[in-house]
Design an enzyme around this catalytic site. Structure first.
Site, PDB file in Angstrom:
ATOM      1  N   GLU A 165       1.477  -1.642  13.313  1.00  0.00           N
ATOM      2  CA  GLU A 165       1.533  -3.102  13.361  1.00  0.00           C
ATOM      3  C   GLU A 165       1.964  -3.629  14.732  1.00  0.00           C
ATOM      4  O   GLU A 165       2.096  -4.843  14.903  1.00  0.00           O
ATOM      5  CB  GLU A 165       2.457  -3.619  12.258  1.00  0.00           C
ATOM      6  N   LYS A 221       4.232   1.916  16.091  1.00  0.00           N
ATOM      7  CA  LYS A 221       5.305   1.729  15.111  1.00  0.00           C
ATOM      8  C   LYS A 221       5.366   2.904  14.137  1.00  0.00           C
ATOM      9  O   LYS A 221       6.435   3.345  13.741  1.00  0.00           O
ATOM     10  CB  LYS A 221       5.048   0.417  14.358  1.00  0.00           C
ATOM     11  N   GLN A 222       4.212   3.379  13.719  1.00  0.00           N
ATOM     12  CA  GLN A 222       4.147   4.460  12.734  1.00  0.00           C
ATOM     13  C   GLN A 222       2.813   5.173  12.875  1.00  0.00           C
ATOM     14  O   GLN A 222       1.927   4.712  13.585  1.00  0.00           O
ATOM     15  CB  GLN A 222       4.277   3.901  11.316  1.00  0.00           C
ATOM     16  N   TRP A 240       0.829  -1.215   0.000  1.00  0.00           N
ATOM     17  CA  TRP A 240       0.000   0.000   0.000  1.00  0.00           C
ATOM     18  C   TRP A 240       0.859   1.258   0.000  1.00  0.00           C
ATOM     19  O   TRP A 240       0.370   2.352  -0.241  1.00  0.00           O
ATOM     20  CB  TRP A 240      -0.973   0.000   1.187  1.00  0.00           C
ATOM     21  N   ASP A 241       2.162   1.090   0.237  1.00  0.00           N
ATOM     22  CA  ASP A 241       3.095   2.217   0.196  1.00  0.00           C
ATOM     23  C   ASP A 241       2.995   2.973  -1.134  1.00  0.00           C
ATOM     24  O   ASP A 241       3.140   4.199  -1.178  1.00  0.00           O
ATOM     25  CB  ASP A 241       4.543   1.717   0.315  1.00  0.00           C
TER      26      ASP A 241
END
Length: 768
Positions: free
Chosen positions: A490, A602-603, A359-360
């Site tokens: 995640e 994580k992000q 999906w990046d």
């Protein structure tokens, strides 16, 4: 390993002094590619120390059987591996019959490696004293041609410094290679034929299972002090390799050079029975043109790319080097010329992540390619997903969905899901939303609606059907909920009502309905064709709308923020600042059980939603959410710092924005996550571009116009970038206190700057 050995420079990546501990990291950092193939910066000559050998061909992969202890229904059968392709760069070098090998040389002096990003070539030079006491000076330059994308070229020179010496070059090609990353140690390649004639050699090989047919080829020429010499080579060949041996008695201070041309022809582009003849045509063109002229063409091709894509930064060399490194690798990985290809997270620099599409691409890469190339490139990326729609429907069917519901894969080579960690494959379903958002983003930026009426609406309908079926009604909450998901963070798996997932699901349904209505009213022929194909009724749309209108969003009245998921406040909320530094990175220090129970992010997750849908929230709401979530974010995803940099800039927190920018731009150069030896983070590099253009430049599309809110970090004297907006090239130059705009073309462009309309006329500098 020394993590800070790359020398700051505006246009080059430089390494000075040979340290065997840096070899694998440098092999990643100095990687080269041309969109069709790429390779790690392995030495041409043999190296007996630790090394990660890697050459890769775009679109060629192997379906490595999934390795799990306990099979679950719906698991993908395989994990697609980008394949380590046959090696064509090898040139073994012997000095008086002793192998040149930097791992065992007595002494190495003046070692220098350069990746020249401006001109698109890699070089290496050093003085080595071998075990036999002969001292030689070596210089090497190589590149992968942008003009002839099946071709690479190497110029390798040796000069004896201590005495005359017999120097032997043994260029070879070899298909007896293995992947570092393999589940079962399968054999990936079947070598069909090894052949040679004159100074040319060919290996025909095909991949096991996927049957990609390839021809690896080479041809060499040798020179003394720049003058061509004809040497009849000794030839050696076996079932997997071919090598030619060119020996010459070289006088002290003479330079003995080999030009080696090599590369791949592939049945993706040629008839599989014509691969050798196609390779001969490439080699004939290469030898006729010669190394120097091919290198000039390479410099010109890169000059054209940089003319549009470059971002300049004045007064901060590390920041300048970082952004150019990112732009360079994005262009080495994907040039938009082949709609069958996409952008792998490691590009051509390593094998982790299977080298596939994530999906990046939609979330991070499309804005870069839209603004720095022709809009056709971004359209190709969207077309790629349309061509995989049937596979996305099949992926959803395997998980129990029906009626044309589409679940795009987390990881894919051909549209089929091939990621096999259950908490990602089954649960990280927000990826569907990124694909719908990219369609919206493309239309918003380019003004081109034709993609939606021709292809995109079918994708949006499949995605809306998925969200409608994936949500279920909670009588307890009297709302629709989405259970058992993994959000962008995640470090939380199998959670209920991840806010970002619920929000993007609602948005996808509303956006699909909006476009169904528009196509119905403006493009009736397309509307009839699509409705006949997808069998969509007004009653079904009404059911979708019921879900969207009644979606549940977890919220904390205490903190006045949307909750990342239902159970977030049940965690022990210790901020990252209070986490012992010896515990970082937690993904390398902690058990997965401990990570999942922690509050660490994580992000960007909730903040990813605030980035995508910024117009739907106030700056005050962004501030509250940023202040709540960023202190828990460990930024252990390469995709994290760029989003936080953009949002910090919007909040006028320029020190924080700058820190995040440096982290995203130098993530690999400074090896923040201690993993650069595995390859680079290609897709997050597009986020670095966004952190300047959207973060510091404040570029947005508002009311169908380009809008800017330029800001500048105090560490910079100025910066500039170009964007191609609807086939008009606008250059933005930001200095401390002033912003200048320049427009190419022949018609005016109205833009917004700090909320005020400014008219930019072609070829006139406008200062705000």
């Amino acid at each position: 390993m020394n993590l800070d050995y790359i020398i700051p420079n505006d246009w080059s990546i430089l390494e000075e002094g040979f340290d065997p501990n840096n070899v694998k990291a440098s092999e990643s950092i100095f990687s080269i590619g041309n969109g069709a193939m790429g390779q790690r910066a392995n030495f041409e000559e043999q190296y007996s120390g630790p090394t990660f050998q890697g050459s890769y061909i775009a679109g060629v992969y192997y379906p490595d059987k999934t390795r799990v202890g306990w099979w679950k229904n719906g698991y993908p059968e395989y994990f697609a591996k980008v394949l380590n392709a046959p090696n064509w760069i090898g040139i073994n070098v012997f000095i008086n019959d002793e192998a040149l090998d930097l791992h065992i040389c007595k002494k190495i002096e003046n070692f220098k490696r350069e990746l020249n990003m401006k001109e698109g070539w890699l070089s290496r030079s050093f003085i080595a004293t071998l075990q036999n006491e002969v001292k030689v000076e070596v210089s090497v330059k190589r590149f992968l041609s942008l003009d002839i994308d099946e071709l690479g070229a190497i110029n390798y020179s040796v000069k004896p410094l201590s005495s005359d010496a017999t120097i032997t070059y043994r260029p070879y090609i070899d298909s007896g290679i293995t992947n570092e990353d393999t589940n079962w140690d399968d054999k990936f390649w079947d070598t069909l034929n090894v052949s040679h004639e004159n100074n040319q050699a060919f290996i025909q090989a095909k991949t096991m299972k996927t049957d990609f047919y390839t021809c690896t080829f080479m041809e060499s020429q040798v020179f003394i002090d720049g003058k061509s010499v004809i040497i009849e080579p000794n030839i050696s060949a076996d079932s997997n390799s071919a090598s030619f041996s060119y020996s010459y008695n070289v006088k002290k201070d003479q330079t003995y050079t080999i030009h080696k041309f090599g590369g791949y022809t592939v049945d993706r582009n040629h008839d599989k029975y014509e691969l050798v003849s196609a390779a001969k045509m490439v080699l004939n063109k290469a030898t006729k043109t010669g190394f120097s002229a091919l290198l000039e063409a390479q410099k010109n091709a890169w000059a054209k790319i940089w003319d549009m894509a470059d971002i300049t930064i004045d007064g901060d060399v590390k920041a300048q080097q970082g952004i150019r490194f990112n732009i360079f690798h994005l262009n080495q990985t994907y040039l938009g010329t082949d709609a069958r290809l996409n952008i792998g997270p490691k590009g051509f620099t390593g094998e982790k992540y299977g080298g596939s599409t994530y999906w990046d691409t939609e979330a991070y890469c499309i804005p870069f390619y839209m603004a720095t190339k022709d809009q056709k490139v971004a359209r190709n990326l969207l077309t790629y997903r349309y061509k995989h729609l049937e596979k996305a429907i099949e992926n959803a069917e395997k998980l129990g969905f029906s009626n044309g519901a589409a679940l795009y894969p987390m990881v894919t080579m051909n549209g089929e899901e091939c990621h096999n960690e259950w908490e990602i494959t089954f649960e990280e379903i927000h990826r569907n939303g990124a694909i719908a958002f990219a369609i919206f983003n493309y239309h918003r930026y380019t003004g081109d609606y034709s993609y939606i009426q021709e292809m995109g609406l079918e994708v949006l309908i499949g995605i809306a059907r998925f969200w409608h079926q994936r949500a279920n009604f909670s009588t307890d909450k009297n709302k629709y909920v989405i259970l058992g998901v993994t959000g962008p963070n995640e470090y939380e798996n199998n959670v209920n009502n991840n806010w970002y997932t619920n929000y993007i699901a609602q948005w996808c349904i509303n956006y699909a309905v909006e476009n169904i209505n528009r196509v119905a009213s403006e493009y009736d022929t397309d509307y009839t064709r699509i409705m006949n194909k997808v069998k969509l009724s007004k009653a079904e749309i009404k059911e979708w709308q019921e879900v969207a209108d009644n979606m549940y969003f977890p919220y904390s009245e205490q903190h006045n923020v949307y909750l990342q998921q239902d159970g977030f406040l049940d965690k022990e909320l210790i901020t990252v600042a209070d986490l012992d530094k010896s515990q970082r990175p937690i993904n390398q220090k902690w058990s997965w059980d401990r990570i999942l129970r922690s509050p660490y992010i994580k992000q960007a997750d909730t903040l990813q939603g605030f980035y995508f849908f910024e117009d739907q929230f106030s700056t005050e709401e962004l501030k509250r959410h940023f202040d709540f979530y960023e202190p828990f974010t460990v930024h252990e995803s390469s995709l994290s710092p760029c989003v936080h940099s953009i949002q910090a800039a919007k909040l006028d927190r320029m020190d924080q924005a700058y820190t995040f920018y440096l982290r995203t731009s130098r993530l690999d150069l400074d090896d923040y996550n201690h993993e650069v030896h595995e390859g680079l983070h290609i897709t997050s590099m597009a986020g670095t571009w966004m952190s300047i253009v959207e973060g510091f430049g404040g570029m947005r599309i508002k009311n169908d116009m380009l809008s800017f809110e330029p800001k500048i970090p105090e560490q910079w004297e100025g910066y500039s970038f170009k964007v191609n907006f609807r086939n008009r090239i606008l250059k933005v130059i930001v200095n401390q206190g002033k912003t200048h705009f320049e427009l190419d073309g022949d018609e005016d462009l109205s833009i917004m700057v700090h909320g005020n309309e400014v008219i930019i006329s072609p070829n006139k500098l406008v200062t705000v």
